[in-house]
Design a protein around this motif. Sequence first.
Motif, PDB file in Angstrom:
ATOM      1  N   PHE A  21     -12.885  -8.692   4.774  1.00  0.00           N
ATOM      2  CA  PHE A  21     -13.056  -8.560   3.370  1.00  0.00           C
ATOM      3  C   PHE A  21     -13.073  -7.087   3.001  1.00  0.00           C
ATOM      4  N   LEU A  22     -12.472  -6.320   2.099  1.00  0.00           N
ATOM      5  CA  LEU A  22     -12.379  -5.259   1.842  1.00  0.00           C
ATOM      6  C   LEU A  22     -13.305  -4.892   0.663  1.00  0.00           C
ATOM      7  N   GLY A  23     -14.335  -4.213   0.741  1.00  0.00           N
ATOM      8  CA  GLY A  23     -15.348  -4.030  -0.069  1.00  0.00           C
ATOM      9  C   GLY A  23     -15.620  -2.537  -0.770  1.00  0.00           C
ATOM     10  N   HIS A  24     -16.371  -2.459  -1.739  1.00  0.00           N
ATOM     11  CA  HIS A  24     -16.996  -1.399  -2.270  1.00  0.00           C
ATOM     12  C   HIS A  24     -15.839  -0.197  -2.835  1.00  0.00           C
ATOM     13  N   LEU A  25     -14.903  -1.195  -3.435  1.00  0.00           N
ATOM     14  CA  LEU A  25     -13.697  -0.272  -3.896  1.00  0.00           C
ATOM     15  C   LEU A  25     -14.188   0.640  -5.237  1.00  0.00           C
ATOM     16  N   SER A  26     -13.725   1.801  -5.317  1.00  0.00           N
ATOM     17  CA  SER A  26     -14.092   2.552  -6.483  1.00  0.00           C
ATOM     18  C   SER A  26     -13.274   2.140  -7.517  1.00  0.00           C
ATOM     19  N   LYS A  27     -13.786   2.181  -8.775  1.00  0.00           N
ATOM     20  CA  LYS A  27     -13.338   1.739 -10.059  1.00  0.00           C
ATOM     21  C   LYS A  27     -12.323   2.553 -10.430  1.00  0.00           C
ATOM     22  N   ASP A  28     -12.677   3.862 -10.109  1.00  0.00           N
ATOM     23  CA  ASP A  28     -11.612   4.853 -10.665  1.00  0.00           C
ATOM     24  C   ASP A  28     -10.455   5.309  -9.545  1.00  0.00           C
ATOM     25  N   ASN A  29     -10.699   5.417  -8.425  1.00  0.00           N
ATOM     26  CA  ASN A  29      -9.888   5.763  -7.358  1.00  0.00           C
ATOM     27  C   ASN A  29      -9.286   4.979  -6.616  1.00  0.00           C
ATOM     28  N   ASN A  30      -9.081   3.688  -6.835  1.00  0.00           N
ATOM     29  CA  ASN A  30      -8.444   2.597  -6.046  1.00  0.00           C
ATOM     30  C   ASN A  30      -8.076   1.469  -7.007  1.00  0.00           C
ATOM     31  N   TYR A  31      -7.113   0.577  -6.592  1.00  0.00           N
ATOM     32  CA  TYR A  31      -6.751  -0.842  -6.982  1.00  0.00           C
ATOM     33  C   TYR A  31      -7.007  -1.700  -5.809  1.00  0.00           C
ATOM     34  N   PRO A  32      -7.105  -2.896  -6.217  1.00  0.00           N
ATOM     35  CA  PRO A  32      -7.295  -3.934  -5.090  1.00  0.00           C
ATOM     36  C   PRO A  32      -5.993  -4.186  -4.364  1.00  0.00           C
ATOM     37  N   GLU A  33      -5.014  -3.947  -5.072  1.00  0.00           N
ATOM     38  CA  GLU A  33      -3.700  -4.227  -4.260  1.00  0.00           C
ATOM     39  C   GLU A  33      -3.055  -3.019  -3.862  1.00  0.00           C
ATOM     40  N   LEU A  34      -3.701  -1.841  -4.033  1.00  0.00           N
ATOM     41  CA  LEU A  34      -3.479  -0.778  -3.156  1.00  0.00           C
ATOM     42  C   LEU A  34      -4.220  -0.513  -1.903  1.00  0.00           C
ATOM     43  N   ALA A  35      -5.507  -0.932  -1.987  1.00  0.00           N
ATOM     44  CA  ALA A  35      -6.433  -1.271  -0.893  1.00  0.00           C
ATOM     45  C   ALA A  35      -5.744  -2.394   0.025  1.00  0.00           C
ATOM     46  N   TYR A  36      -5.541  -3.335  -0.446  1.00  0.00           N
ATOM     47  CA  TYR A  36      -4.813  -4.413   0.463  1.00  0.00           C
ATOM     48  C   TYR A  36      -3.813  -3.986   1.218  1.00  0.00           C
ATOM     49  N   GLU A  37      -2.782  -3.510   0.502  1.00  0.00           N
ATOM     50  CA  GLU A  37      -1.495  -2.991   1.355  1.00  0.00           C
ATOM     51  C   GLU A  37      -1.768  -1.893   1.987  1.00  0.00           C
ATOM     52  N   THR A  38      -2.636  -0.949   1.929  1.00  0.00           N
ATOM     53  CA  THR A  38      -2.844   0.366   2.643  1.00  0.00           C
ATOM     54  C   THR A  38      -3.579  -0.180   4.119  1.00  0.00           C
ATOM     55  N   VAL A  39      -4.570  -0.960   3.906  1.00  0.00           N
ATOM     56  CA  VAL A  39      -5.057  -1.300   5.145  1.00  0.00           C
ATOM     57  C   VAL A  39      -4.123  -2.375   5.909  1.00  0.00           C
ATOM     58  N   ARG A  40      -3.303  -3.270   5.336  1.00  0.00           N
ATOM     59  CA  ARG A  40      -2.580  -3.972   5.863  1.00  0.00           C
ATOM     60  C   ARG A  40      -1.532  -2.968   6.755  1.00  0.00           C
ATOM     61  N   LEU A  41      -0.746  -2.056   6.318  1.00  0.00           N
ATOM     62  CA  LEU A  41       0.140  -1.143   6.809  1.00  0.00           C
ATOM     63  C   LEU A  41      -0.490  -0.429   7.849  1.00  0.00           C
ATOM     64  N   GLU A  42      -1.717  -0.087   7.801  1.00  0.00           N
ATOM     65  CA  GLU A  42      -2.477   0.635   8.618  1.00  0.00           C
ATOM     66  C   GLU A  42      -2.505  -0.026  10.025  1.00  0.00           C
ATOM     67  N   VAL A  43      -2.999  -1.304   9.957  1.00  0.00           N
ATOM     68  CA  VAL A  43      -3.327  -2.277  10.933  1.00  0.00           C
ATOM     69  C   VAL A  43      -1.710  -2.325  11.657  1.00  0.00           C
ATOM     70  N   THR A  44      -0.652  -2.490  10.904  1.00  0.00           N
ATOM     71  CA  THR A  44       0.598  -2.987  11.241  1.00  0.00           C
ATOM     72  C   THR A  44       1.327  -1.730  11.862  1.00  0.00           C
ATOM     73  N   MET A  45       0.845  -0.664  11.665  1.00  0.00           N
ATOM     74  CA  MET A  45       1.486   0.612  12.170  1.00  0.00           C
ATOM     75  C   MET A  45       0.611   1.119  13.237  1.00  0.00           C
ATOM     76  N   GLY A  46      -0.556   0.801  13.508  1.00  0.00           N
ATOM     77  CA  GLY A  46      -1.576   1.363  14.389  1.00  0.00           C
ATOM     78  C   GLY A  46      -1.406   1.020  15.832  1.00  0.00           C
TER      79      GLY A  46
END
Length: 265
Positions: A215-240
């Motif tokens: 679960f990705l948690g503690h997202l900022s209301k002003d500086n993040n979006y759920p879709e952005l957090a999901y895609e960024t984490v997903r990409l970091e795992v894939t490219m890591g």
Amino acid sequence: MELCSIASGSNGNCICVGSDTCHILIDAGISGKKIEEGLNSLDLKTAEMQGVLITHEHMDHIAGLGVLARRYGLPMYATTGTIDAILHTKALGMIDENLFHTIRAGEEFVIGDLSVEAIPISHDAAEPVAYKIKQPNKAVAVITDLGTYDDALVEKLKGLDVLLLEANHDVNMLQVGSYPYRIKQRILGDRGHLSNEVSGQLLGELLHDAFKAVFLGHLSKDNNYPELAYETVRLEVTMGKNPYKGDDFPIYVAGRDRPSQMVRF
């Protein structure tokens, strides 16, 4: 075991972890009413909780603590520094000091059939910790509000089945946003919060073949979006440098003000 996020975000956090016979809360940063409503949606009740594990004293993690203390008399577990800070937080009202159980980072304690370990983290609070909860051959951790991580933390978190991990902000959104400079520096600092990118990098170091979900948690209301957090984490795992891809396991984004799905493992 099972985990459900009742609420997770920069404006309030409360996580429920349990087994067939024991349930506990991690933090109580939303109102007592919202906690009860969230638990009711899982066929649980606040009065049934066998304890509250407190990560640190910031209000988005303790706002409902006074109500839980006075209405239900729930045992509360926290470090010495956190307890002292809570007792000096007048906004919570009176809390019976006898409800507090002092814990020490690095030491395990038992609640019901759950074994709990507090893990020290880097955050601008009195004595903050994350929590790892275990049963034989099962383990879950809730780790938010950390500005950085090191090899010692990675070692403590190895072998998890399920993880709730902070993905607080997108660095670019934060840098160009309206926050004052000092707040931006605090969030970006080593005692602030994990960005989406760093969250994905930490997750990549913790994955193993039997890993169940994050679960990705503690997202900022002003500086993040759920879709952005999901895609960024997903990409970091894939490219890591790890052997896994972001699609190899479920990635959920915990809701800011609504319960997530319950994950059982």
